[in-house]
Design a protein around this motif. Structure first.
Motif, mmCIF file in Angstrom:
data_model
loop_
_atom_site.group_PDB
_atom_site.id
_atom_site.type_symbol
_atom_site.label_atom_id
_atom_site.label_comp_id
_atom_site.label_asym_id
_atom_site.label_seq_id
_atom_site.Cartn_x
_atom_site.Cartn_y
_atom_site.Cartn_z
ATOM 1 N N ASP A 60 63.154 22.532 -30.345
ATOM 2 C CA ASP A 60 64.466 22.801 -30.990
ATOM 3 C C ASP A 60 65.391 21.521 -31.116
ATOM 4 O O ASP A 60 66.224 21.262 -32.246
ATOM 5 C CB ASP A 60 65.270 23.613 -29.957
ATOM 6 C CG ASP A 60 64.639 25.039 -30.054
ATOM 7 O OD1 ASP A 60 65.001 25.995 -29.240
ATOM 8 O OD2 ASP A 60 64.042 25.272 -31.152
ATOM 9 N N SER A 61 65.159 20.616 -30.117
ATOM 10 C CA SER A 61 65.917 19.494 -30.221
ATOM 11 C C SER A 61 65.852 18.441 -31.351
ATOM 12 O O SER A 61 66.362 17.406 -31.817
ATOM 13 C CB SER A 61 65.881 18.497 -28.868
ATOM 14 O OG SER A 61 64.451 18.124 -28.718
ATOM 15 N N LYS A 63 64.220 19.695 -34.578
ATOM 16 C CA LYS A 63 64.252 20.454 -35.615
ATOM 17 C C LYS A 63 65.035 20.201 -36.704
ATOM 18 O O LYS A 63 66.327 20.008 -36.404
ATOM 19 C CB LYS A 63 64.416 22.017 -35.515
ATOM 20 C CG LYS A 63 63.256 22.902 -34.892
ATOM 21 C CD LYS A 63 63.647 24.323 -34.666
ATOM 22 C CE LYS A 63 62.229 24.926 -33.908
ATOM 23 N NZ LYS A 63 62.634 26.534 -33.811
#
Length: 118
Positions: A60-61, A63
């Motif tokens: 997620d960090s 994306k």
């Protein structure tokens, strides 16, 4: 089998870097390839993966900022890193699941330092 990473360096926040990792040796096929990163005193974290068919996964960090790709003819995986942040500073390691004549095993590159200054 060896994985040779390249492309690390220092950049200001908002900048870009492209990492590459080339596999060599007696390789029959390369399956999943991935990039991890590690800062001192912390565990090695998964950044992105790409399958032999091109399916990708991102933490997620990263994306929307990082893009993983591969060139199967060159046995190479890439990580294009854009909009870099100071928290992206780490040693980046490539990783590949490789079939040889004797076995299927996971191999690691030597790591390349990425430093992002604010």
């Amino acid at each position: 089998v060896q994985l040779q990473a390249s492309g690390g360096g220092s950049v200001q926040a908002g900048g870009s870097l492209r990492l590459g990792c080339a596999a060599s040796g007696s390789i029959l096929s390369i399956h999943d390839m991935a990039w991890y990163r590690q800062v001192p005193g912390k565990q090695r974290d998964l950044v992105a993966t790409i399958s032999s068919g091109g399916s990708t996964y991102y933490a997620d960090s990263v994306k929307g900022r990082f893009t993983i790709s591969r060139d199967n003819t060159k046995k190479t995986v890439y990580l294009q890193m854009n909009s870099l942040k100071p928290e992206d500073t780490a040693v980046y390691y490539c990783n590949a699941d490789v079939s040889t004549d004797y076995r299927l095993a996971t191999y690691w590159g030597q790591g390349t330092q990425v430093t992002v200054s604010s």
